[in-house]
Design a protein around this motif. Structure first.
Motif, PDB file in Angstrom:
ATOM      1  N   TRP B 283       0.864  -0.849  -0.332  1.00 34.94           N
ATOM      2  CA  TRP B 283      -0.524   0.009   0.021  1.00 34.94           C
ATOM      3  C   TRP B 283       0.515   1.738   0.385  1.00 34.94           C
ATOM      4  N   MET B 286       2.653   1.650  -3.455  1.00 33.01           N
ATOM      5  CA  MET B 286       1.042   1.840  -4.240  1.00 33.01           C
ATOM      6  C   MET B 286       1.280   3.458  -4.145  1.00 33.01           C
ATOM      7  N   ILE B 290       2.202   6.685  -7.085  1.00 33.46           N
ATOM      8  CA  ILE B 290       0.948   7.703  -7.621  1.00 33.46           C
ATOM      9  C   ILE B 290       1.011   9.198  -7.028  1.00 33.46           C
ATOM     10  N   ALA B 297       0.467   5.067 -12.783  1.00 32.87           N
ATOM     11  CA  ALA B 297      -0.359   5.124 -11.729  1.00 32.87           C
ATOM     12  C   ALA B 297      -1.498   4.322 -12.694  1.00 32.87           C
ATOM     13  N   GLU B 298      -1.796   5.652 -12.629  1.00 33.38           N
ATOM     14  CA  GLU B 298      -3.968   5.082 -13.411  1.00 33.38           C
ATOM     15  C   GLU B 298      -2.932   3.566 -14.514  1.00 33.38           C
ATOM     16  N   LYS B 302      -4.343   1.879 -10.875  1.00 33.10           N
ATOM     17  CA  LYS B 302      -4.253   2.447  -9.635  1.00 33.10           C
ATOM     18  C   LYS B 302      -5.327   3.309 -10.236  1.00 33.10           C
ATOM     19  N   ARG B 307      -7.434   6.693  -3.737  1.00 32.10           N
ATOM     20  CA  ARG B 307      -6.474   6.045  -2.906  1.00 32.10           C
ATOM     21  C   ARG B 307      -5.851   7.324  -2.348  1.00 32.10           C
TER      22      ARG B 307
END
Lengths: 336, 432
Positions: B283, B286, B290, B297-298, B302, B307
């Motif tokens: 997490w 990640m 981002i 990340a997209e 994600k 988030r």
């Protein structure tokens, strides 16, 4: 008669104050929106820039007043205004050289510039309080009213008076002149055109030989003038207190975002939208409704939608609504 | 933690111990306790800024909401006020909520067009007046109940420790509203929206007397630790103080502060442990991915906005928890003491000086900057005395300079922030 009385009350307590306040907000929002368009960040130090310019003007006014120099019916502050603008411009150019330029050359993310501007905000805030103190300062002088309530009543024979304060009239006249000059500058001069080009497309502007540092410097000078004028007008109209200027940041940002960040026309519209909503929602409508309502149906309470302590909530709600439904603002600014 | 980090923590420890030796143990413990609270706040802000790159200018508002949570849980209920208008206020609030939910439902279900706009407007206006018609008399009734002593609803009369999670939940709720609105747009918008909510929260605390007594302040919030006067009556405690060679009054104040320090330290250590685990879990990786490249990340699937919302709520809840701890420690809620400089900006300086993205950095910054914040004022006073020593007594300039020392803090902190951002943007303990 009743209708006229209602209209006069409305003008006296809502329309005129809100128009003056809207003009002040519009000038503030123009500064924010110009910086956003050219330098591409939200300048949190804007409220305190206004406070700084006003402080210099207040000190200049006191100096002039002590020497017995005045403008007769107009406030002496108008004479001290050029000094305020000049020193604020120097200050802004200095902070640009010392602080912002470094980050501009690094091409950092805009949020870093926002944090940096917050640092500048606190330094300016400290500076202003250090020099003039945190208290209320009044510096308005000259004739208080263009038309006082009593004169108006005698003139028209109505029960309600309409007072127009000099500072309110002055605010509106000055704002019209300043905005006119600014739009003329942006659309008719070479420098103004290069600023718009730089705002629209930085790369193309650079390619066509526009000197970015010059555009940035001129932007700061214009912003200094706008911020000082807005601050002095607000101070004349109400009073000068450093913390209030910090709090003005929220309605000013709301105005700039409602109109669309980066769009000067939008900033003006936004200023008036925020000002009118704030004043109408926090005004106690009892008197106006008393004239309009049929006999016996006049309201008992104050009919005030929100207490004036929550006036910032109005800007905030407007901001939230715009962000939810139209994040680019009414006039299609550049930010999403 | 490297050796250098440990040395930095040791240095702060020495500073606080030094205060104890040179000034007094009471002030050293005061700095320590507030340092612990500040460290918790800095951890919260670090989650938002350091993990996710979200700029929250409303820390003050979330802290104040946390404090309100502690008051609402711990203060004894005012029965007379409840019977006078408690149900009325609760009913009005429920109605207000129903109106908003109804408006959202109308917006979603009605077909696009003028009818939807007009219908929504009528619904909201009618709802607002109905709400005020219920709310105003109830509030008047509550505020009329012995206004000098109460004039508010009071709390639930439960142990204050239960108020801490409630405070965190209140802050999380406000964060949800803000996050839903401003996240997913430009990063500046979150800053402006949080600035706004903080001002509004403080305005509510100052003006809604039925809720928080407004500027009359709520005093005497119950404590989770013993009271000094009780300790001074306690034979065992007196014997212990005698054996340590302390007079009972000093011994009791120190004992109370030590008890708080233990409590706060336990909370801080637990949060630090959780934060460290989160940061080094998938997490946390990640989140940092981002932050560093949203587009990439997209592309990896994600949901960036979700988030961001999650971490924004988490961080704000921790700020709320710290706010509840602080109100408990002060045992009072004073809405007029919430200043953006102290509760928003100072926390930012802590995170950035300490090292954004590193939990230990945030904690270190919390202690160090808090220490400086407390000690800079006497230092500035001394410095100003040296500067003005050449001036004649009673000169206007000297008096003005001495009066202005208090504003030196704003300047110093602003300069510190700019210098660190420019020359050491990764902070004392950089992210690894």
């Amino acid at each position: 008669m009743e209708l006229l009385n209602a209209l006069v009350t409305l003008a006296n307590f809502v329309l005129i104050p809100a128009t003056a306040y809207g003009a002040q907000l519009a000038l503030g929002a123009l500064g924010v929106t110009l910086i956003y368009g050219i330098l591409r960040f939200s300048n949190f130090a804007h409220g305190d820039t206004m406070a700084f310019g006003t402080m210099v003007t207040v000190l200049g006014t006191w100096w002039l007043q002590a020497r017995g120099i005045g403008l007769g019916p107009l406030p002496t502050a108008l004479l001290a205004l050029p000094l305020g603008i000049a020193l604020t411009a120097l200050l802004l150019l200095g902070t640009d050289r010392l602080v912002y330029r470094f980050y501009r050359e690094q091409r950092v993310k805009p949020v870093i510039l926002v944090i940096v501007s917050m640092g500048v905000m606190f330094i300016l805030n400290g500076l202003v309080r250090f020099i003039i103190g945190p208290d209320d300062q009044r510096f308005a002088d000259g004739e208080r009213f263009i038309i006082s309530a009593r004169e108006f009543k005698a003139m028209t024979g109505l029960d309600e008076g309409l007072a127009i304060r000099t500072t309110q009239g002055l605010t509106i006249v000055t704002a019209v002149i300043v905005v006119g000059l600014l739009f003329w500058f942006l659309s008719h001069t070479r420098t103004g055109k290069s600023m718009r080009a730089f705002s629209d497309n930085e790369d193309l502007a650079l390619l066509s030989g526009i000197n970015p540092e010059r555009v940035v410097a001129i932007t700061w000078i214009i912003v200094a003038a706008l911020a000082t004028i807005a601050g002095v007008l607000y101070g004349l109209d109400k009073s000068f207190k450093p913390f209030t200027y910090f709090q003005l940041l929220l309605p000013i940002f709301a105005a700039a975002i409602v109109g669309g960040l980066g769009n000067p026309l939008g900033a003006i519209a936004g200023g008036f939208i925020v000002a009118y909503s704030e004043v109408t929602i926090t005004y106690a409508w009892k008197k106006v409704l008393g004239y309009l309502a049929p006999e016996g149906l006049a309201p008992d309470g104050l009919v005030q939608l929100l207490s004036t302590d929550y006036k910032f909530a109005v800007s905030f709600v407007i901001l939230v609504i715009v962000l939810l439904f139209r994040p680019t603002g009414l006039f299609r600014g550049k930010a999403v | 933690m490297t050796k250098r980090d440990a040395l930095l923590f040791l240095f702060v420890g020495v500073l606080i111990l030094g205060t104890g030796v040179v000034q007094s143990w009471n002030s050293a413990l005061f700095i320590l306790n507030y340092g612990l609270i500040s460290a918790v706040m800095a951890l919260g802000v670090n989650m938002q800024w350091g993990y996710a790159g979200l700029f929250n200018v409303g820390v003050m508002g979330f802290t104040a909401l946390g404090g309100l949570g502690a008051v609402l849980v711990a203060m004894p209920p005012v029965r007379a006020a409840w019977s006078a208008g408690g149900l009325g206020v609760l009913g009005a609030l429920a109605l207000g909520l129903a109106v908003i939910v109804g408006a959202i439902w109308l917006w979603r279900t009605m077909p696009r067009g003028r009818l939807r706009g007009v219908g929504l407007l009528v619904w909201l206006v009618a709802g607002f007046f109905l709400y005020r018609a219920l709310f105003d008399p109830a509030v008047r009734a509550i505020e009329a109940v012995d206004p000098a002593a109460t004039g508010y609803l009071g709390g639930l009369g439960l142990p204050v420790l239960l108020g801490w999670p409630v405070g965190a939940a209140l802050a999380a709720g406000a964060a949800w509203i803000i996050g839903k609105t401003a996240l997913g747009l430009r990063s500046d918008y979150l800053a402006i929206a949080t600035l706004g909510i903080a001002e509004i929260v403080i305005a509510i605390l100052k003006n809604e007397d039925w809720l928080s007594r407004g500027v009359k302040n709520v005093i005497g919030v119950p404590r989770p630790v013993p009271y000094e006067v009780d300790l001074q009556q306690n034979a065992d405690f007196l014997a212990l103080a005698g054996r340590l060679g302390l007079d009972p009054v000093t011994a009791s104040t120190i004992a109370v502060k030590l008890a708080y320090a233990g409590l706060f330290a336990a909370i801080l250590l637990m949060l630090l442990w959780l934060a460290q685990n989160a940061l080094h879990s998938p997490w946390g990786r990640m989140m940092r991915a981002i932050r560093d490249n949203e587009t990439a990340a997209e592309a990896m699937g994600k949901d960036v906005t979700r988030r961001h919302l999650q971490v924004f709520i988490l961080g704000s809840a921790i700020c709320g928890l710290a706010g509840a701890m602080m109100v408990t420690y002060d045992s009072q809620l004073t809405p007029s003491s919430y200043q953006p400089l102290r509760y928003t900006f100072l926390i930012w300086v802590m995170v950035i000086v300490g090292g954004s993205g590193n939990n230990f950095g945030a904690v270190l910054g919390g202690f160090l900057i808090w220490f400086l914040w407390v000690q800079v004022e006497p230092m500035g006073m001394a410095l100003m005395q040296v500067i003005t020593s050449g001036m004649a007594d009673g000169s206007a300039l000297k008096a003005h300079l001495m009066d202005s020392v208090a504003h030196m803090r704003l300047l110093t902190m602003g300069v510190v922030l700019l210098l660190v951002l420019r020359f050491n943007p990764r902070g004392l303990i950089p992210e690894r």
